[in-house]
Design a protein around this motif. Structure first.
Motif, short mmCIF file in Angstrom:
data_model
loop_
_atom_site.label_atom_id
_atom_site.label_comp_id
_atom_site.label_asym_id
_atom_site.label_seq_id
_atom_site.Cartn_x
_atom_site.Cartn_y
_atom_site.Cartn_z
N ASN A 19 0.54 -1.34 -0.30
CA ASN A 19 0.41 0.23 0.22
C ASN A 19 0.86 1.06 0.31
O ASN A 19 0.32 2.77 1.14
N GLN A 20 1.57 1.34 -1.11
CA GLN A 20 2.80 2.39 -1.20
C GLN A 20 2.65 3.31 -2.11
O GLN A 20 3.21 4.12 -2.58
N CYS A 21 1.00 2.61 -3.31
CA CYS A 21 1.53 3.40 -4.01
C CYS A 21 0.76 4.71 -3.71
O CYS A 21 -0.39 4.50 -3.07
N PRO A 22 1.47 6.25 -3.94
CA PRO A 22 1.31 7.65 -4.13
C PRO A 22 -0.58 7.19 -3.97
O PRO A 22 -1.56 7.82 -3.50
N SER A 23 -1.24 7.20 -5.33
CA SER A 23 -2.10 7.43 -6.17
C SER A 23 -2.83 6.48 -4.88
O SER A 23 -4.13 7.28 -4.48
N LEU A 25 -2.48 5.32 -2.22
CA LEU A 25 -2.94 5.92 -0.51
C LEU A 25 -3.96 7.31 -0.59
O LEU A 25 -4.89 7.72 0.16
N VAL A 26 -3.77 8.42 -1.40
CA VAL A 26 -4.92 9.37 -1.68
C VAL A 26 -5.99 8.78 -1.96
O VAL A 26 -7.18 9.72 -1.42
N LEU A 27 -6.18 8.16 -2.78
CA LEU A 27 -7.62 7.66 -3.81
C LEU A 27 -8.64 7.25 -2.29
O LEU A 27 -9.43 6.79 -2.37
N ASP A 28 -7.54 6.12 -1.69
CA ASP A 28 -8.59 5.85 -0.31
C ASP A 28 -9.59 6.67 0.27
O ASP A 28 -10.41 6.39 0.99
N ARG A 29 -7.85 7.57 0.71
CA ARG A 29 -9.07 8.81 1.62
C ARG A 29 -10.08 9.65 0.78
O ARG A 29 -11.16 9.61 1.54
N ILE A 30 -9.45 10.17 -0.34
CA ILE A 30 -10.82 10.98 -0.99
C ILE A 30 -12.14 10.34 -1.74
O ILE A 30 -12.93 11.28 -2.15
N LEU A 72 -9.03 13.33 7.67
CA LEU A 72 -8.63 14.87 7.09
C LEU A 72 -7.58 15.39 8.25
O LEU A 72 -6.51 15.90 7.15
N GLU A 73 -7.62 15.36 8.84
CA GLU A 73 -6.51 16.07 9.66
C GLU A 73 -5.08 15.57 9.99
O GLU A 73 -4.22 16.16 9.95
#
Length: 129
Positions: A19-23, A25-30, A72-73
């Motif tokens: 789970n180190q792929c930047p996209s 990691l970010v897509l999981d959040r947003i 988010l924080e």
């Protein structure tokens, strides 16, 4: 049809399995619906209080909003400010980093508005099969 050029994805399989792929990691959040709604509501004002956010988002539980705001924080997208008053007042605002998401999320929202009829037609056609 126009070709869209995306940044190259890592080729190392470990990047994906750990789970180190930047996209990713970010897509999981947003990609979470509460996250995008929370960011959208926060983008419309300098700051918002918890109950105001909950009322404006609609349908979100207190627990889910608390978790969404904490996540988010943690990611540096939202700033939580506690005012030393009785009772304590807490306000949430997008950080400068969080504001950088407004453009891409706005584009996605616009795409959804522009293409929802096509999506619904495709869904209906698929469901008839």
């Amino acid at each position: 049809m126009e070709t869209i050029k995306l940044p190259p994805l890592p080729t190392d399989a470990d990047v994906y399995t750990k789970n180190q792929c930047p996209s990713r990691l970010v897509l999981d959040r947003i990609a979470d619906k509460w996250t995008t709604l929370t960011i959208g509501i926060l983008a419309q004002a300098d700051q918002r209080r918890f109950n105001e956010l909950r009322r404006l988002i609609g349908g979100i539980s207190q627990k889910m909003l608390t978790q969404t705001l904490r996540d988010l924080e943690r990611d540096g997208l939202v700033r939580r400010t506690i005012f030393p008053e009785i009772p304590p007042r807490v306000e949430y605002a997008l950080t400068p980093l969080g504001r950088t998401l407004c453009g891409p999320l706005g584009s996605l929202t616009q795409w959804a508005h522009d293409h929802i009829d096509e999506v619904k037609r495709a869904q209906a056609a698929f469901d008839k099969r």
